[in-house]
Write a protein that holds these residues in place. Structure first.
Motif, PDB file in Angstrom:
ATOM      1  N   UNK A 194       6.752  -9.420  -7.983  1.00  0.00           N
ATOM      2  CA  UNK A 194       5.685  -8.945  -8.848  1.00  0.00           C
ATOM      3  C   UNK A 194       4.404  -8.795  -8.019  1.00  0.00           C
ATOM      4  N   UNK A 195       3.711  -7.672  -8.217  1.00  0.00           N
ATOM      5  CA  UNK A 195       2.529  -7.399  -7.390  1.00  0.00           C
ATOM      6  C   UNK A 195       1.617  -6.381  -8.070  1.00  0.00           C
ATOM      7  N   UNK A 196       0.385  -6.339  -7.604  1.00  0.00           N
ATOM      8  CA  UNK A 196      -0.530  -5.231  -7.869  1.00  0.00           C
ATOM      9  C   UNK A 196      -0.714  -4.496  -6.554  1.00  0.00           C
ATOM     10  N   UNK A 255      -5.484  -5.470  -0.457  1.00  0.00           N
ATOM     11  CA  UNK A 255      -4.100  -5.256  -0.044  1.00  0.00           C
ATOM     12  C   UNK A 255      -3.177  -5.585  -1.209  1.00  0.00           C
ATOM     13  N   UNK A 256      -1.898  -5.300  -1.049  1.00  0.00           N
ATOM     14  CA  UNK A 256      -0.923  -5.579  -2.099  1.00  0.00           C
ATOM     15  C   UNK A 256      -0.964  -7.069  -2.452  1.00  0.00           C
ATOM     16  N   UNK A 257      -1.111  -7.338  -3.734  1.00  0.00           N
ATOM     17  CA  UNK A 257      -1.315  -8.711  -4.207  1.00  0.00           C
ATOM     18  C   UNK A 257      -0.048  -9.213  -4.884  1.00  0.00           C
ATOM     19  N   UNK A 300       5.627 -17.156  -1.172  1.00  0.00           N
ATOM     20  CA  UNK A 300       5.063 -15.878  -1.626  1.00  0.00           C
ATOM     21  C   UNK A 300       3.601 -15.770  -1.229  1.00  0.00           C
ATOM     22  N   UNK A 301       2.844 -16.847  -1.402  1.00  0.00           N
ATOM     23  CA  UNK A 301       1.427 -16.832  -1.058  1.00  0.00           C
ATOM     24  C   UNK A 301       1.221 -16.675   0.443  1.00  0.00           C
ATOM     25  N   UNK A 302       2.040 -17.376   1.250  1.00  0.00           N
ATOM     26  CA  UNK A 302       1.909 -17.286   2.707  1.00  0.00           C
ATOM     27  C   UNK A 302       2.233 -15.875   3.200  1.00  0.00           C
ATOM     28  N   UNK A 303       3.293 -15.300   2.643  1.00  0.00           N
ATOM     29  CA  UNK A 303       3.675 -13.944   3.030  1.00  0.00           C
ATOM     30  C   UNK A 303       2.598 -12.943   2.620  1.00  0.00           C
ATOM     31  N   UNK A 304       2.000 -13.155   1.461  1.00  0.00           N
ATOM     32  CA  UNK A 304       0.915 -12.289   0.989  1.00  0.00           C
ATOM     33  C   UNK A 304      -0.262 -12.320   1.961  1.00  0.00           C
TER      34      UNK A 304
END
Length: 287
Positions: free
Chosen positions: A133-135, A232-234, A249-253
């Protein structure tokens, strides 16, 4: 040859799309969790059949892999490598007639189509693949005064079964609940407004057969702004996911945000991204 293809086939069924545009625009604006609409039978049937028939195969040499914690999918943004049927459809989605339709549908004026496919293009996800899931990222990588405003996703699956998964999930702004899903049925288009919290994705691994892939054409539309905000993609975790998964997920983001900044500053190509992400995937497998 492509011009001959356009002449021989009617492509986008504009008569169907514009038949009740005022009502569609109202439905679009009122949709939750963010403005969107699902449209079926977007292409005339012969045009859809040609696009499906000429969609690149799973092992096509021009696919670029994006394989990391938050996604495992493949993309082709090089329109000169596409079959004539797919080029013709993408060009029609850039036409003044179709852009004017999107402006009326979404209520957003002065939309700019992007045939360069920055973040868009042909997309393919294989068995086991996912997209968290992302924006989406908010500004064009080359035209940094272009703010991303509208996404269209045209699904080019000849067949798609519910048991294969892959439904696009639409989540609320606070990421507390999934509020809608879209099955990637063939010749179906999702149109939605891009914002900082238009959260969407298909985060669970596909269970389709190994010789089947989830296929789509994605295109984005922009408006020119004096000072658009770059984001950037969130990527976001769902509430039910465990702590370790949320941390990953947060680290990869964060890593991808750094990469996005470097890509803009150093003009890094998608080819380089493919190599970097592919190398990281191989490293993870060795661990």
């Amino acid at each position: 040859m492509m011009r001959a293809m356009e002449t021989a086939l009617q492509l986008v069924d504009m008569t169907r799309l514009t038949a009740d545009l005022d009502r569609a625009a109202q439905d679009y604006s009122a949709a939750r969790p963010f403005p969107h609409i699902v449209l079926d039978d977007v292409l005339h049937r012969p045009a859809f059949d040609a696009a499906v028939d000429q969609f690149p195969g799973i092992d096509d040499e021009f696919w670029k892999g994006y394989v990391h914690v938050n996604e495992t999918k493949f993309s082709n943004t090089q329109t000169d490598t596409w079959a004539p049927s797919l080029q013709a459809v993408a060009q029609e989605f850039c036409s003044p007639e179709f852009v004017a339709y999107l402006e009326k549908l979404t209520g957003i004026d002065n939309l700019i189509p992007d045939y360069s496919m920055d973040g868009g293009g042909l997309h393919m996800t294989k068995r086991g693949g996912h997209l968290n899931i992302h924006a989406d990222f908010s500004t064009h990588h080359t035209h940094e005064n272009w703010a991303r405003r509208v996404n269209i996703l045209l699904y080019l699956n000849e067949e798609w079964r519910d048991e294969w998964g892959g439904k696009l999930e639409l989540w609320d702004q606070a990421m507390t609940a999934r509020q809608a899903t879209v099955t990637p049925a063939g010749n179906r288009m999702l149109v939605f407004t891009t914002s900082a919290d238009s959260f969407h994705g298909h985060p669970d691994g596909l269970t389709c057969p190994p010789d089947v892939a989830r296929r789509s054409l994605a295109m984005y539309y922009f408006t020119e702004e004096s000072a658009p905000v770059r984001k950037s993609t969130n990527y976001q975790a769902r509430p039910e996911e465990g702590r370790a998964r949320k941390v990953a997920i947060a680290a990869d983001r964060t890593v991808l945000d750094v990469y996005d900044r470097l890509k803009r500053r150093l003009n890094i190509s998608d080819e380089a991204a493919h190599k970097v992400l592919g190398g990281l995937a191989k490293f993870r497998k060795r661990k």
